[in-house]
Design an enzyme around this catalytic site. Structure first.
Site, PDB file in Angstrom:
ATOM      1  N   GLY A  98      35.293  37.758  41.777  1.00  0.00           N
ATOM      2  CA  GLY A  98      36.883  38.354  40.615  1.00  0.00           C
ATOM      3  C   GLY A  98      36.346  39.715  40.734  1.00  0.00           C
ATOM      4  O   GLY A  98      35.496  39.834  39.434  1.00  0.00           O
ATOM      5  N   CYS A  99      37.680  40.652  40.486  1.00  0.00           N
ATOM      6  CA  CYS A  99      37.150  41.935  39.291  1.00  0.00           C
ATOM      7  C   CYS A  99      37.881  41.309  38.285  1.00  0.00           C
ATOM      8  O   CYS A  99      36.822  41.199  37.199  1.00  0.00           O
ATOM      9  CB  CYS A  99      38.333  43.072  40.101  1.00  0.00           C
ATOM     10  SG  CYS A  99      39.615  42.188  40.872  1.00  0.00           S
TER      11      CYS A  99
END
Lengths: 345, 345, 345, 345
Positions: free
Chosen positions: D148-149
Site C-alpha cells: 500500500g501507499c
C-alpha cells in the site's frame, strides 16, 4: 556533444536538466548561474538530489567556449542579447530561451521589452525555433530563438487556419490563460501563494510582450494580418497554457474540413495532436510533456470558429522545444529525451 | 416574513442559509429537501453546526403554503417549473434560482435545457431578477426568475456598452471562466478533485444553456443583437466567475468616456463596482461577497474594447442576488444581510 | 470607541478591517502603516474598493494617542515591543497580535524569537488573550497579548484534557498543519505559488517560536508539563490550521466521557464547537469564521487519545480573536462583528 | 515479456501505462477492464492520445493466460483475491496492487477490509513487494503483493530505526498525509473538487486498513512491536504522501548517527534518498518519480526523534514499485522505465 546551461536555477533551466537527464545522446551538461555560483544545483532544487550533484559555475565566456558545443540560454530577457554574440564568434551554437533574438526588427523588441535590443546583424543570424514551422532552417542554424510559451500555443493553433482558410482578419481574438510558472522563480507578492490560489486574474492587458512575436510569426501565414487582440490571464495552477482562439471565416466551413486541414498540416509532427471531433484538450492532458494538443470547431449558429490549443508552458513552451530544436540541429530523432507521456492525474 | 428554502442541501441552498443567518429582517427560515428529509442540515454541512440545528423537511406544497410567505427554489432545472405554479396559486411568492422561468419563450427553454418548459402563462408572470436592471418590476413581483451566474456577470459587464455605444454587433465575444462550485454538490468524476486540480478546461463549447438567457437580456439593450459567441471554461478554484468580453466600437472611443458611462450607469448600484482606469478585477476580490466588479479598456492599437466582469458565482450569481431581490420585494435596504466584505486572501 | 490599526497592509490588518466593517459598536477605525503611508488601503487591497477609501497614515505615537482609545498592533514581531510602552503611558489600550508580549519571561522571547524583548515590567501588564481561558482578566486589561495561531488551536484542543484527565505527559505530540497565509504578505520564493501548490512540507522542525507559548499556557493546566514535541507543516491552501494532538491517558477513558468533559468546559463559549461522536472537523468548516472546532477520540486498540482542533488562522488565530477580546474589554456581546458563519464551500 | 494490466481505467492502471511506455524491456502490454471493455483507453484518458490507441478488453482468464506472462492487478480490493488463483494455476505471474494478498493471516484482512479473504494457501505464495526489504524473495516470486501507499512511505521511514535502535515502542506515532489520488477515479461527493480544495481533513481515524499492513511489516524489524497509532489526513493536492513519524529512543542518540544508520541501510537502494542533515523532503520533490525521500532528526530538547518520509503515492506507492518489482523478477536493471526525475515545479 558538450552542452552548457546558463540560468540553471530558473524553472526553465531546471526543466532542461530534467529532460537532458533522460536524453540518450547527451551524456554531459554543465550548469552555470550568475547569481548562485558555487551552490550545488540540488541545494537550489532538492528534487535533483542524487540526479545531479553539480555545483553551479560562474559564467566565463572564453572558458565556456572551449568546453561547450551548444549553450542553452535560460535567462531573463536582456542577458542573452549581451552574451550570445561572443559565443557565436567563438563558434559555439546558442539556443536562446529568452525573447532577445525573436524579432527581425530591433525596434519592435525595444518597444515591447523596454530594453536595448541585440544588434541587428546578430538578430539576422537567428532562426525562430518553432520546430514544426521551421524545421529545415533549424537544421543548419547556429542561433535559435526559442519561441515564447504563448506564441507556441497560439501559432500552432492558428497558423494552419490563416494559411489555408479565408478568414475575416479583423475578428481574430486570442484569449490566453497560463499557469504561474511562466513568471519564473522569483520572490514577488503578486505570484505568492495567497494571492494566486482560488483566484483568477487578467494581466498585462493590451501590452503583453508576446503580442508582436505572435503577429510577426502569423504574418508568415497571411501577410495581410494587422494588429491582433491578445489577452492573458493567470490560472491558479503551476503549469499549462490554453489559448482559446476565435475568428470568423469568410465562408461557412465544416468542422470536418477544418479538422482534416489541421491533421494534414501536422501529419508528420509527432508532438502536435489534433484531437478528434467534439473533443477539446485540457491543460493537464499535456502536463509534463512536449505535446501541443489542438481542438477545433465551427459554430453554425454564430459563424465563429473556436480553436483550443494547449501546451505545458515549461516544456513545449520552453525547455522541451529547446531540446527538440537541439535534436533537429544534431540530426537525430526529434523526440529524443522527450517521449515521456503526460503525467496524469 | 416566513421564508422557506427548497433544495437546501445544494451549494446555493447552503449559501442562502449563511446569508439569511446574517439577515436582520428574517428571523425564521425553514429548510426542505426531497432527497435528505429528516437529516439535520448540520449533518449535511458540518460548518453549520450550532448555526442551524434544523432537520430538513420533506416537500409538501399545501403545508408549506400555509407556513411560508416566500419560497426560494434552490433546485436543479426542471423542479421549480413543476412546483412553482401551485405556490403562486396559494398566494406564496417564489424566488427561483433555477433556469425554469428565465425565458419568455418556452421553446427556447426546451431547445437549450432539453426538458419540458413551465407553462407559458406562468412564464409571463416571472420577472427576471437581475436587480440592477429590473429593480422597479421586482418590487411588485410574485415570481422572480433569478439570473444564471454567467448571465449576471456578462450582462452587468456588457449592457451599458450595448445600450450607449455603437458597436459592431458581429464582433462580440464572451470568453467566460468559472470555478467548479457552479456544477453543484454532485458525485461526478468530471468534477472530482484529481480531474480539476492543476487543470484548465473548456466545456459545453457552442452549447451552454446560459447562451439564450444572455442573448434575450442583452437584446433589451440593443434589439439588433444577433446570436453571440459565448464559451465557458472551468478554473481550478471553487468560487468565482470572470467574463472577458470583447467587441469593436464603430468609432474610436476613449477609455475615460467608457468608464464614465459605466460609472453613471451604476451610480446607484452599491453592488456594482466600476474599477478605476487601468485596474481590472480578479475573482478573489469579490469572493464571499455580493459584488460585481468591472474593468474596462479600449486598445488604441487594435480597436478592441475589453470588459472584465467578475462575481462570486454562489452569491451575486445565485443566493446573494436572490436575497437582494427579496429585499427589494420587501421594500427594505437592498443590501440587508449582504454587507460582508469580500474574504481576502 | 476610536480604534487604530497599525500594520493594516498585512493579512491580519486587512482581516481586522473586514471584521470592523461589520462591527455594530465600532463606527470608526483609522489605518496606519510604516511602509505604505499615503497609499489608499483599496490600492493595496482592491477587494476593499468602496468599503474603505482611507489612506494609510504614517505612525506618530503622540498624534495617535490623542485620537485613539485602542490600538491594534498587526505588526511583525519586534515592532510592538517598541511602540506599545508609549501608548500605554499615554493611556491608550493596546491589543497586540504579534508575539512581543506573550511571555512572562523575556529570556524565553529572546531565545526563540532571536530579538530583544520588551521590558519585563511591561510584559507584566499584558494579559494573554486566549479569550476562553482568560475572559475575566481581559475585561480589565490595558494590554492584550493576542495568542499565536498555532497556540490558539493547540491550547483550546489540549487544555481541558490536561486539566481534567491524568495523562502520560511524556507522550504528548502535536502535529500541526497550516495554510500559507500565516506567513504574511511577503515577497518570498518559499511561499510563491509554484513552490507551495501541489506540495506538502514540514518546516521549522524542532524550532518553531510558538513552542514556548504553547508550553507556558498548557502549564497552567498541568504544572508538571515538560517540553512538548510540536511540529508544523505547510498545506497548499490559504487559510486554516489543524492541530492533530496525541497523548496517552494513564487509565482507560471512554470517548463519551472525553466529549462530555470538553462540552462542559466550553459550554459557555460560543466560538468553540465540540463536534459530536465520530465526527472530526475539517479546516474548511471554520473558514472565514471565528470558530474553533474540536473532535476527540480514544482508540481502544492502541490506548491513544487523538484530538483534532481546527481554526481559521487569520480569524480565531489572529484578527477575530483580537476583536473578540476587544468586545470583552468593552463589556459588549463577545461575538459582535464575528457572527458570520463559515464560508463553505 | 507479454504483460497484461487489469483495471487499466483506474489511476494506478493509467500510471502503469505511462511507465511501461518508457520501459525499454517491455514492448507490449494489453489493457483489460471489466467496466469499460471496448472503450479506447485514450477515450477514458485523453492524455494517452497517440501514445496508446488500444481498446480495453474484457477479462477472460483462459484467453489472457495464453497471451500473458505477467498480469498486473490494478483493481479495487476484493477482485484480485478472486482472479489471481486461476492465473497462478495457469502459470501466469501476478503483481497485485490491491491489498488482497498482503496479509499472512486471512482474519486480519477480513477484520480490516470487511471482505472475504483469498484462501490461506494462496496467501502463503505471495511475496510482499516492498522492493528494498524483500529483493531476494521477489526475484523468484510468482505472486507479488505490492505494498500500500502509506505502508511504503511508513515502513521505509521507520524500519531502519526499529531494526537498529532501541526505541520506546509505546511512543510510536505515525501522522500521515496524502493527496487525493489515493482514493482512485471515482464519482464521490467527498472527493469532489469543492469539498477538497482549500480544505484539510482527517479521515478513517483509528480504522485505516493500512494499519495492520504496517504493523505486520514493522514486526519484522522488531518482534516486540505492539499496536501502533497511525492517522491519515487528506491534503488538497493530487499526488504525494508524507508520513511524519515520531518516537522516543531509549537512550540519547545523535542526529549524525541516525543519518549514518539510514544511509548505510539504503546504500544500494537507488530509489531511497536519505536527505542531508537539517533537510526534510517535501512531497513535490518526489512528484512523478519512484523515489522515497527521508529526513530524520533528534530533538535534544524533548528527546523525540522525527522521521519524515515522502513518496508519490501513484508511483513508489503503486505503479512504480510494481514495475520495480517486475524488473527484479526479470533480473534486469531495477530502475528500468523508472529513471524519470521528479517533475518540479
Amino acid at each position: 556533444m558538450r552542452v552548457a546551461i546558463i540560468g540553471a536555477t530558473g524553472y526553465g533551466g531546471a526543466e532542461l536538466v530534467r529532460i537532458l537527464h533522460q536524453h540518450t545522446a547527451i551524456s554531459e551538461y554543465t550548469l552555470y548561474s550568475s547569481s548562485q555560483a558555487e551552490v550545488a544545483i540540488s541545494d537550489s532544487y532538492p528534487h535533483l538530489t542524487t540526479i545531479s550533484n553539480q555545483k553551479l559555475q560562474s559564467i566565463n565566456i572564453e572558458e565556456m567556449s572551449k568546453n561547450s558545443d551548444v549553450v542553452f540560454m535560460a535567462t531573463p530577457s536582456g542577458i542573452s542579447g549581451e552574451l550570445t554574440p561572443s559565443f557565436l564568434e567563438n563558434g559555439v551554437k546558442v539556443i536562446d530561451l529568452s525573447g532577445d533574438f525573436r524579432f527581425n526588427d530591433p525596434d519592435v523588441y525595444e518597444t515591447w521589452y523596454k530594453k536595448a535590443s541585440a544588434p541587428r546583424e546578430v538578430l539576422e543570424k537567428a532562426v525562430y525555433g518553432l520546430t514544426e514551422l521551421n524545421r529545415e532552417q533549424i537544421k543548419n542554424a547556429r542561433l535559435i530563438a526559442n519561441p515564447g510559451c504563448y506564441p507556441t500555443a497560439t501559432v500552432l493553433g492558428l497558423f494552419p487556419l490563416l494559411k489555408n482558410v479565408a478568414v475575416d482578419l479583423d475578428t481574430i481574438i486570442i484569449d490566453a490563460k497560463s499557469g504561474v510558472s511562466g513568471a519564473g522563480r522569483k520572490a514577488n507578492i503578486g505570484t505568492s501563494y495567497c494571492e494566486i490560489n482560488e483566484n483568477f486574474r487578467i494581466y498585462k492587458v493590451n501590452e503583453h510582450q508576446h503580442i508582436p512575436e505572435i503577429e510577426q510569426t502569423l504574418k508568415l501565414a497571411n501577410s495581410n494580418l494587422g494588429p491582433i487582440k491578445f489577452n492573458t490571464h493567470l490560472v491558479p495552477m503551476t503549469r499549462g497554457i490554453m489559448a482559446t482562439i476565435y475568428c470568423k471565416p469568410l465562408c461557412k466551413i465544416s468542422e470536418k474540413t477544418l479538422r482534416e486541414l489541421y491533421q494534414h498540416q501536422y501529419d508528420n509532427d509527432r508532438f502536435v495532436r489534433v484531437r478528434k471531433m467534439g473533443e477539446y484538450p485540457a491543460t493537464k492532458e499535456v502536463y509534463g510533456s512536449n505535446y501541443c494538443d489542438i481542438g477545433i470547431t465551427f459554430d453554425e449558429r454564430t459563424g465563429w470558429i473556436t480553436i483550443v490549443s494547449v501546451i505545458d508552458n515549461l516544456i513545449k513552451g520552453a525547455a522541451g522545444q529547446a531540446v527538440q530544436n537541439l535534436n533537429v540541429m544534431l540530426g537525430i530523432d526529434e523526440g529524443t529525451g522527450l517521449y515521456g507521456p503526460p503525467v496524469f492525474p
